[in-house]
Scaffold this active site. Structure first.
Site, PDB file in Angstrom:
ATOM      1  N   GLU A 432       0.723  -1.393   0.253  1.00 10.56           N
ATOM      2  CA  GLU A 432      -0.117  -0.296  -0.155  1.00 10.56           C
ATOM      3  C   GLU A 432       0.681   1.252   0.207  1.00 10.56           C
ATOM      4  O   GLU A 432       1.501   1.611   1.193  1.00 10.56           O
ATOM      5  CB  GLU A 432      -0.833   0.046   1.330  1.00 10.56           C
ATOM      6  N   ASP A 510      -1.311  -0.577   5.794  1.00 14.19           N
ATOM      7  CA  ASP A 510      -1.636  -0.744   6.770  1.00 14.19           C
ATOM      8  C   ASP A 510      -1.922  -1.437   7.949  1.00 14.19           C
ATOM      9  O   ASP A 510      -3.026  -1.966   8.016  1.00 14.19           O
ATOM     10  CB  ASP A 510      -1.374   0.700   6.757  1.00 14.19           C
ATOM     11  N   ASP A 512      -4.804  -0.650   9.572  1.00 14.53           N
ATOM     12  CA  ASP A 512      -5.316   0.435  10.117  1.00 14.53           C
ATOM     13  C   ASP A 512      -6.909   0.685   9.188  1.00 14.53           C
ATOM     14  O   ASP A 512      -6.437  -0.425   8.801  1.00 14.53           O
ATOM     15  CB  ASP A 512      -4.681   2.111   9.893  1.00 14.53           C
ATOM     16  N   ASP A 514      -8.020   2.197   6.750  1.00 18.75           N
ATOM     17  CA  ASP A 514      -7.675   1.854   5.412  1.00 18.75           C
ATOM     18  C   ASP A 514      -7.006   0.852   5.180  1.00 18.75           C
ATOM     19  O   ASP A 514      -7.473   0.425   4.153  1.00 18.75           O
ATOM     20  CB  ASP A 514      -7.184   4.172   5.199  1.00 18.75           C
TER      21      ASP A 514
END
Ligand code: 0RA
Length: 649
Positions: A432, A510, A512, A514
């Site tokens: 990402e 990541d 998180d 997103d």
């Protein structure tokens, strides 16, 4: 490994039995597939299948599965009970024969139409051989009988222990943890299979209860029951898709002596989601039943559309695929002697089934179209739209492939390739963002690790028409970097992985929200357009740490809250825990290249999660829900799963 069994005290018949059990314990994978999570859960399916057979024979209505504390399993049914009388030829109780002789299961009862049976169909004696303890209890003719076994070996002769007004069979077993490298049962895995079984075998009540609960807490329990069978299965699979016709088209019956049940629905999406089963086994590679369905569908719809003059103005020819765009369907057939072929032995080979399904579809759909002219027109319009879009898609697809051929090697500029060309050892990280991509590039072992950074959110393929997918640069880069193409000699839509360049495709995002969204988008792409890569076990998820806990020169990486607490205690060494510094990694970018290598990329230290496909139907349901248009079910799913999110599609 299993202990050698001492055979000195046994007679000739028994020695045969012991050798059978020993063979199972020596090569468990040959009998149940593997000794990981799949095999562990397979034990339950094997036992449940026997009860399903009893229900299909019309003698049982309720099947209950319990996960007991300690990860033992109990399966009960209210069928006739396994016979307990002396089996003349074997000179011991029929129950003992069923429980200890390989493939003995159905031999007593020729009238029973025995067709269920797990992928390996090995029978309950295998479960017995692979259990450290097993107890069979039979309620039959007013009496209760029992027998216990260790590693499949009876501990005493079948004994009568009381009277009862119940009927049925209860099997309780504890898998042998010297054979399986995992021991924990997953409620979700079992519930997905029981849900599937309830749709495939209507009018049977299946319950799952998890008794591994803390004191004072309620056990988690779920009931699966379907009155309408596959019709309800379709409604479940398509619950978040926009329907084209109000109700699924449904039929069941026997054709040419083969029980056939079919349901399908058209939705406004673009993918074909056809799930097929033979004797309750998911035939992921399809086969003759699927071929029969396709044939019958194409012929019947085409004849109808021609007859009604609906194709008069069409400038292209319509292909078979066009009739199945946006189709969600389930086919279930029961075949007495199925021949399974293909790489994973999940492709039905029996030729006679093709005609039976073809005829069944022809009749049901023919009648439906005549009786529902309005719906018929909507379906045909959908097919015409699909044909039109396919022409646009083919152009876009050809362009991708031409572009690939023109620019030399054709690899995307953003790919940092590895130097090895042996796909078996090569890995590609789909990362990402460009910045994390840069870090990964610095940290990697360039001999066998390639890096492809992806910019932000990739296209949601669940909502996009096919040609958009080939026009999308990010997605094109993935196809070319991986070396896969859509279209083989035999099938324009099949994925060609002959030139696949990496056998590990690792999604690294990541930790998180997103990141998990991007991961789901990438998985959706793989699931819808490159499913073969998932089925072949090539797709993995990287697991970057969530924390680094640090004091002075000592530090520890942590992946869970428990590990973090533990690390704080260890590093504080009795001093004030506040002197320990905790860093929460939200993004890959917060790590330097050495940290990323140590924690997430070094094969000796990283943990990769392999993406598996236990239930294609369940994965279909989840992806359409997560990536489709409707918000509330998605929110509900995320709230329910957020704490223990796992991508075990
Ligand atoms: C063979 C014959 C009969 C019942 C069964 C097997 C049977 C097996 C299992 C395994 C789990 N539950 C089961 N329930 C029944 C019946 C023969 C008869 O009563 O006539």
């Amino acid at each position: 490994m299993s202990e050698a069994i001492d055979k000195s005290n046994y007679g000739a018949d028994n020695i045969q039995v012991l050798e059978g059990l020993e063979a199972v314990r020596k090569r468990p994978a040959m009998y149940i597939g593997d000794v990981g999570p799949r095999g562990l859960h397979h034990l339950v399916y094997e036992v449940v299948d026997n009860s399903i057979d009893e229900a299909l024979a019309g003698h049982a209505k309720n099947i209950e599965v319990f996960i007991l504390p300690g990860n033992s399993i109990k399966v009960t049914d209210d069928g006739r009970g396994i016979p307990t009388g002396i089996h003349a030829k074997e000179n011991r109780s029929a129950l003992e024969v069923v429980m200890t002789v390989l493939h003995a299961g159905g031999k007593f009862d020729k009238d029973t139409y025995k067709v269920s049976g797990g992928l390996h169909g090995v029978g309950v004696s295998c479960v017995n051989a692979l259990s450290i303890d097993l107890k069979a209890t039979v309620y039959r003719e007013g009496k209760v009988f029992e027998q216990e076994y260790k590693c499949g070996i009876p501990q005493y002769d079948v004994r009568e222990i009381g009277t009862t007004d119940k009927r049925g069979t209860t099997i309780e077993f504890t898998p042998d943890n010297t054979i399986f490298y995992v021991s924990e049962y997953s409620f979700d895995t079992l519930s997905n299979r029981l849900r599937e079984l309830s749709y495939l075998n209507k009018n049977i009540k299946l319950t799952l209860t998890d008794l591994r609960v803390e004191e004072g807490k309620e056990p988690r329990t779920e009931l699966f029951y379907s009155e309408l069978g596959l019709k309800e299965f379709i409604t479940y699979l398509d619950s978040t898709r926009e329907k084209i016709i109000p109700e699924p088209i449904y039929a069941e019956g026997e054709k040419q002596g083969i029980p056939v049940e079919i349901a399908f629905q058209y939705n406004s999406g673009y993918s074909e989601n056809l799930h097929s089963y033979v004797n309750n086994i998911n035939t992921i590679e399809g086969g003759t039943h699927v071929a029969g369905f396709r044939r019958g569908l194409t012929r019947t719809l085409k004849n109808y559309a021609d007859k009604e003059g609906l194709l008069k103005n069409l400038k292209f020819e319509i292909s078979g695929d066009d009739f199945r765009e946006g189709l969600t369907g389930v086919i279930s057939v029961k075949v007495q002697e199925p021949q399974f072929e293909g790489q994973t032995k999940t492709k039905l080979g029996n030729n006679e089934v093709m005609g039976a399904v073809d005829v069944a579809v022809g009749e049901m759909l023919g009648n439906y179209l005549e009786e529902h002219p309005k719906e018929a027109k909507m379906i045909v319009n959908k097919v015409i739209l699909a044909a039109t879009a396919r022409h646009a898609a083919r152009k876009a697809r050809e362009m991708v492939q031409r572009k690939g051929a023109m620019s030399g090697m054709g690899l995307p500029g953003k790919l940092s390739d590895c130097s090895s060309t042996d796909p078996k050892i090569c890995e590609i990280y789909l990362v990402e963002g460009d910045s994390a991509g840069g870090t990964a590039k610095q940290g990697r072992d360039r001999v066998y690790q390639a890096i492809l950074p992806l910019r932000g959110k990739i296209l949601n393929v669940e909502k996009a028409m096919e040609h958009k997918i080939y026009e999308n640069e990010e997605i094109r880069n993935m196809f070319t970097a991986l070396g896969v193409k859509i279209g083989t000699e035999n099938d324009a839509k099949e994925l060609n992985i002959d030139s696949l360049r990496y056998h590990k495709i690792i999604i690294m995002t990541d930790a998180d929200i997103d990141g998990s969204h991007i991961r789901t988008l990438i998985l959706t792409l793989f699931f819808r357009y490159m499913k073969k890569l998932v089925e072949s076990g090539y797709i993995y998820i990287a697991t970057p740490p969530l924390y680094q806990v640090k004091k002075g020169n000592n530090s520890k990486y942590c992946w869970t809250e428990d590990q973090r607490e533990q690390a704080v205690i260890e590093l504080a060494k009795g001093a004030n825990p506040d002197t320990v510094n905790i860093q929460r990694y939200k993004g890959l970018g917060e790590m330097n290249f050495e940290q990323l290598w140590e924690t997430t990329m070094d094969p000796a230290r990283r943990t990769l999660k392999q993406v598996t496909l236990d239930s294609a139907a369940e994965a279909d349901h989840v992806f359409s829900m997560l990536m489709g248009d409707e918000v509330p079910p998605r929110r509900e799913f995320i709230e329910k799963n957020a704490k223990y999110a796992k991508i075990d599609i």
